[in-house]
Design a protein around this motif. Structure first.
Motif: not given
Length: 462
Positions: A166-170, A191-196, A411-413
């Motif tokens: 799921p981390a790879a899918v996210l 142009r930014r670092s985005v993740g969770l 997909a993120a949800a």
């Protein structure tokens, strides 16, 4: 329904069940005066993905790549090109394919020799020679329960050695979201670092969030309510999980509707071959090809449903009807984890997760909601032109009432919902609410659960 020429010898049927939910945002904002112009605009959006040698040996890299291709072809109608060696064995479960190249082709990805200049470029694995060729250029990266993107110019990525799927899918969903938002004019996107972190989503610094366990047990008995945008994203993520014995997995699939052409724009397991089929039966065929066991409930929820002792007691909710959501706890489930998505051309990037039991009930949250008696169509040029072309007022209202959506949001949800199940099964914290938007994922609100399900044992396997 009316049929319009959208150029290049192609025609598009225009009614509420046919127009792409992604293209519809250009109609509702007023930027495209006709449906044909909306499709032409989104045909100008395309994506390049450069993959490194890791895709030959890493299931997580393959899951991320296929997620990117699956999402991108639905949102960016100009297509997605993949640069790199794809003729390698497929290491993840994907019905009907044994080579990665076959799966990419089945999902409508196109192989390419080099990154297309001026096109958003995603870099997956050690393909740094592709950095800077696209615009913007993003590294898609993941490790343990963390996933996201980092500008290639910053020259770093996570370890990418022990990630849960799921981390790879996210990471893949966020990557397509950033490319899409860049094309739609968000000056920060790309142009930014985005993740969770799916293990610790409350940590703002996702790159340094506490690591969750990577040797985990997986859920084996689930009831899915709704098989559209969210429900199919749940299935996509569940299907990529590394079940040792897929036959251990039992899914109850509940929906009452049939697949329409519009579903193809947001729902990850829908394609032209499944249009017109009942959602339950199309998804059951996919799940059974994956090796799962299924039961079908072809009625609205709740529709008098009261679960029996031998049925799954963990439900994943994926409906947008407030009356149905209010009834989540009435059927007798021990635990319900559900998501809702934002609506409209400005709020489509929003998502919210709820889990029940909680500090408030589903009935208290949605019980007072009532369906709107009428939905006036937006005063946008496209709707006026449709009326002039012969669409009646009923057709205009039905089209206007359909929600704008984007597949990367669902997909993120879905990764948040599946991760909530996985955390609870593997000794992690329980979360009651996650409220966020992909426009600014760092500005999210998290409410830890204070009412954990006392009998939470949905069944698990390795």
């Amino acid at each position: 329904m009316i049929t319009l020429d959208r150029g290049h010898g192609a025609a598009v049927d225009v009614d509420a069940d046919s127009v792409s939910r992604v293209v519809k945002m250009a109609l509702d904002t007023g930027e495209s005066p006709t449906v044909a112009a909306g499709y032409e605009l989104f045909r100008s959006y395309r994506l390049s993905v450069a993959v490194g040698p890791e895709v030959a040996s890493s299931p997580a890299h393959q899951a991320c790549l296929l997620t990117i291709v699956n999402i991108a072809r639905r949102a960016l109608l100009g297509g997605v090109e993949v640069v790199g060696q794809l003729d390698v064995p497929l290491l993840i479960p994907f019905p009907g394919c044994s080579r990665l190249s076959e799966a990419v082709d089945l999902l409508a990805g196109r192989p390419a020799r080099e990154v297309r200049p001026g096109v958003p470029n995603l870099i997956l694995g050690d393909a740094e020679d592709a950095a800077g060729r696209g615009s913007p250029s993003l590294v898609v990266t993941f490790e343990d329960w963390r996933g996201g993107v980092i500008p290639a110019s910053e020259g770093r990525r996570l370890g990418e050695t022990t990630a849960i799927i799921p981390a790879a899918v996210l990471a893949g969903a966020i990557a397509v979201s950033e490319a899409f938002q860049h094309l739609r004019g968000n000056p920060m996107a790309g142009r930014r670092s985005v993740g969770l972190s799916l293990w610790s989503p409350e940590h703002r610094d996702w790159e340094d969030a506490p690591a969750g366990p990577v040797s985990i047990v997986l859920p084996s008995r689930l009831w899915l309510i709704g098989l559209g945008h969210l429900g199919q994203a749940y299935l996509w993520t569940l299907g990529l999980l590394p079940y040792r014995s897929p036959d251990d997995v039992e899914l109850v699939l509940q929906d009452f509707d049939r697949l329409t052409p519009a579903n193809d724009s947001t729902s990850l397991l829908t394609d032209s071959s499944s249009i017109g089929q009942p959602k339950t039966r199309a998804m059951a065929r996919w799940a059974e090809d994956r090796g799962f066991r299924t039961r079908l409930v072809e009625r609205v929820f709740p529709g008098g449903v009261a679960i029996a002792d031998d049925e799954p007691r963990l439900a994943l909710g994926g409906v947008d009807n407030p009356q149905a959501r209010a009834a989540y706890e009435d059927a007798g489930f021990d635990c319900i984890i559900e998501a809702g998505l934002g609506a409209g051309p400005t709020e489509y990037l929003a998502l919210r997760l709820h889990s029940f039991p909680a500090s408030t009930t589903a009935r208290a949250k949605w019980g007072d909601a009532t369906a709107s008696a009428s939905v006036p169509h937006p005063r946008a040029r496209a709707y006026d032109n449709l009326a002039a072309s012969g669409m009646d007022e009923c057709g205009l209202v039905r089209l206007a009432s359909r929600t704008v959506g984007a597949p990367f949001v669902g997909a993120a949800a879905a990764t948040l919902v599946i991760a909530e199940v996985l955390r609870r099964l593997n000794g992690g914290p329980s979360i009651e609410v996650i409220d966020m938007t992909l426009r600014d994922p760092a500005a999210r609100s998290i409410v830890l659960a204070s009412h954990a399900a006392s009998r939470f044992n949905p069944g698990y396997t390795v």
